[in-house]
Design a protein around this motif. Structure first.
Motif, mmCIF file in Angstrom:
data_model
loop_
_atom_site.group_PDB
_atom_site.id
_atom_site.type_symbol
_atom_site.label_atom_id
_atom_site.label_comp_id
_atom_site.label_asym_id
_atom_site.label_seq_id
_atom_site.Cartn_x
_atom_site.Cartn_y
_atom_site.Cartn_z
ATOM 1 N N LEU A 272 -1.484 7.039 -1.646
ATOM 2 C CA LEU A 272 -0.954 6.211 -0.561
ATOM 3 C C LEU A 272 -0.155 5.034 -1.103
ATOM 4 O O LEU A 272 0.894 4.673 -0.554
ATOM 5 N N ILE A 273 -0.643 4.447 -2.186
ATOM 6 C CA ILE A 273 0.089 3.333 -2.803
ATOM 7 C C ILE A 273 1.450 3.801 -3.310
ATOM 8 O O ILE A 273 2.481 3.155 -3.082
ATOM 9 N N LEU A 274 1.477 4.942 -3.980
ATOM 10 C CA LEU A 274 2.734 5.458 -4.536
ATOM 11 C C LEU A 274 3.715 5.853 -3.435
ATOM 12 O O LEU A 274 4.923 5.626 -3.551
ATOM 13 N N ILE A 275 3.205 6.449 -2.363
ATOM 14 C CA ILE A 275 4.079 6.865 -1.260
ATOM 15 C C ILE A 275 4.600 5.651 -0.506
ATOM 16 O O ILE A 275 5.788 5.562 -0.175
ATOM 17 N N PHE A 276 3.716 4.708 -0.215
ATOM 18 C CA PHE A 276 4.099 3.505 0.541
ATOM 19 C C PHE A 276 5.160 2.699 -0.201
ATOM 20 O O PHE A 276 6.068 2.140 0.410
ATOM 21 N N THR A 277 5.054 2.624 -1.522
ATOM 22 C CA THR A 277 6.018 1.855 -2.322
ATOM 23 C C THR A 277 7.261 2.663 -2.669
ATOM 24 O O THR A 277 8.200 2.121 -3.258
ATOM 25 N N GLY A 278 7.276 3.950 -2.331
ATOM 26 C CA GLY A 278 8.435 4.786 -2.612
ATOM 27 C C GLY A 278 8.558 5.207 -4.057
ATOM 28 O O GLY A 278 9.610 5.697 -4.483
ATOM 29 N N ILE A 279 7.482 5.052 -4.840
ATOM 30 C CA ILE A 279 7.521 5.399 -6.259
ATOM 31 C C ILE A 279 7.446 6.913 -6.450
ATOM 32 O O ILE A 279 8.139 7.482 -7.290
ATOM 33 N N ALA A 280 6.566 7.582 -5.702
ATOM 34 C CA ALA A 280 6.363 9.028 -5.843
ATOM 35 C C ALA A 280 6.771 9.738 -4.564
ATOM 36 O O ALA A 280 6.743 9.169 -3.467
ATOM 37 N N SER A 281 7.141 10.998 -4.697
ATOM 38 C CA SER A 281 7.610 11.785 -3.561
ATOM 39 C C SER A 281 6.452 12.465 -2.839
ATOM 40 O O SER A 281 5.711 13.244 -3.435
ATOM 41 N N TYR A 282 6.333 12.187 -1.548
ATOM 42 C CA TYR A 282 5.314 12.872 -0.749
ATOM 43 C C TYR A 282 5.643 14.353 -0.600
ATOM 44 O O TYR A 282 4.766 15.173 -0.362
ATOM 45 N N LYS A 283 6.920 14.687 -0.760
ATOM 46 C CA LYS A 283 7.331 16.087 -0.620
ATOM 47 C C LYS A 283 6.646 16.966 -1.670
ATOM 48 O O LYS A 283 6.192 18.076 -1.375
ATOM 49 N N ILE A 284 6.578 16.472 -2.906
ATOM 50 C CA ILE A 284 5.924 17.227 -3.976
ATOM 51 C C ILE A 284 4.431 17.350 -3.710
ATOM 52 O O ILE A 284 3.837 18.416 -3.882
ATOM 53 N N MET A 285 3.810 16.259 -3.262
ATOM 54 C CA MET A 285 2.372 16.279 -2.989
ATOM 55 C C MET A 285 2.038 17.249 -1.854
ATOM 56 O O MET A 285 1.136 18.091 -1.983
#
Length: 402
Positions: A272-285
């Motif tokens: 959630l932290i990575l998605i909220f900050t835009g660091i990691a792609s939710y699409k891959i997850m």
């Protein structure tokens, strides 16, 4: 902070060209940019062209997102130790034991990895990149707690040199460096990376804990290890004392495993932290989870072996899938970079992890190999997506001209 800034500015000339310690310019620059955000941005191509955010801030956010999994993993190490020897301890004593068990691994990882990067940066007269700040903490989180320190040092050195620096450094590596470290350990020292005795620490850590007698019925086998060893029907997964391991316990992380991979809940907080900050792609997850459900459902329909009967939910809860799909499959350097490509990339990671777990009887955990394999295909996926978009535009242009 102002006093520290003034002190840094005072000694800085000695580390610049013509100064007394000019040979250590890159080392000084690395420490300075660690303490203070630089006023200039790098002109190098590489990691900086993938996203507008400064790489130092990116690494800081990722480390912050890793903390829930790391801290819980440390507590779980102490808890599993206490269970194994029939000892009762307070929360803080349990956590301290886990902290002291993992801390030497973290120190070795950083000293070796950053040491090599400092040396190479100085030889090349380049600034030190921040990429290993995350890699250095990922390595101890994905290996057994009983891994000898000298093995970690050797594997880290190999990965930094041959999986990163030979490709050009941060932003150019094809494979995830932390996973290359784990792969090197697994294939070079398989006895130290698999089996029932490497996941639970039984000895003392700097005087904490002890060499108590292992209680009757203790087993350090992970859920995936139990499934891989099963013959005939799918076994009832048990905890370290032989009792039933509930899905809730697996979700929270009260089971043997790598430090950072046990708690799905803690990993979700990091996600959630990575998605909220835009660091990691939710699409891959998300697509990775879909891939697990698709492949697990196919094997469930066949059901010829115990591994084929494992549900998609248990593939998500057991082993390193959750940690891998959140923190390593989403690595912006080694993953697919096109938006459509991210969906394909993540889906194939999910498919491959189940495929490897089910069909490779000698390797119970498939996430490492699944991600490394898809690291290889990520550029091809992006190429196909780009070519497809180019052809679509050409087709639209042809229609418009007619």
């Amino acid at each position: 902070m102002n006093a520290l800034r003034k002190q840094i500015d005072k000694i800085k000339p000695a580390f610049t060209k013509g100064g007394r310690f000019a040979a250590l310019e890159s080392v000084f620059d690395g420490f300075e940019t660690f303490l203070f955000v630089p006023n200039t941005t790098s002109k190098r191509r590489g990691v900086h062209v993938h996203d507008a955010i400064d790489s130092k801030r990116t690494m800081s956010v990722v480390i912050f997102a890793l903390l829930p999994a790391l801290l819980f993993g440390m507590y779980n190490i102490g808890l599993q130790h206490n269970i194994a020897i029939g000892q009762e301890s307070s929360f803080w004593a349990t956590f301290l034991y886990g902290l002291l068990s993992v801390l030497p691994q973290i120190v070795v990882s950083y000293v070796v990895g950053l040491g090599i990067e400092f040396i190479i940066a100085q030889l090349k007269h380049e600034e030190i990149q921040e990429g290993f700040l995350v890699t250095g903490i990922l390595i101890p989180m994905i290996i057994p707690v009983e891994t000898p320190l000298w093995m970690i040092a050797v594997a880290t050195a190999f990965a930094v040199v041959f999986a990163k620096e030979v490709f050009g450094g941060t932003g150019y590596n094809v494979f995830n460096v932390a996973l290359v470290t784990r792969a090197f350990l697994f294939f070079s020292y398989p006895a130290a990376m698999s089996g029932d005795s490497v996941w639970v620490r039984l000895g003392s850590s700097f005087g904490f804990g002890g060499e108590g007698k292992v209680v009757d019925g203790f087993s350090g086998a992970t859920p995936l290890g139990q499934i891989a060893a099963a013959k005939g029907a799918l076994p009832d997964i048990h905890n370290t004392l032989g009792g039933a391991l509930t899905d809730w316990d697996a979700f929270l992380g009260f089971l043997p495993g790598s430090v950072g991979e046990v708690s799905t809940l803690a990993i979700l907080i990091g996600a959630l932290i990575l998605i909220f900050t835009g660091i990691a792609s939710y699409k891959i997850m998300v697509s990775g989870v879909v891939g697990v459900f698709a492949m697990a459902s196919l094997f469930n329909a066949i059901g010829a072996t115990p591994a084929m009967q494992v549900s998609a939910l248990h593939h998500l809860l057991y082993g390193g899938f959750a940690f891998g799909i959140v923190f390593m499959a989403t690595d912006p350097v080694t993953a697919a970079r096109t938006e459509a490509g991210k969906w394909v990339y993540g889906f194939l990671v999910g498919v491959m992890v189940v495929f490897i777990r089910v069909l490779n009887a000698g390797y119970a955990e498939g996430m490492m190999l699944a991600i490394l394999l898809m690291n290889t295909f990520a550029p091809l996926i992006d190429y196909i997506v780009v070519e497809r978009n180019v052809n679509k535009r050409k087709a639209r242009l042809a229609v418009a001209k007619n």
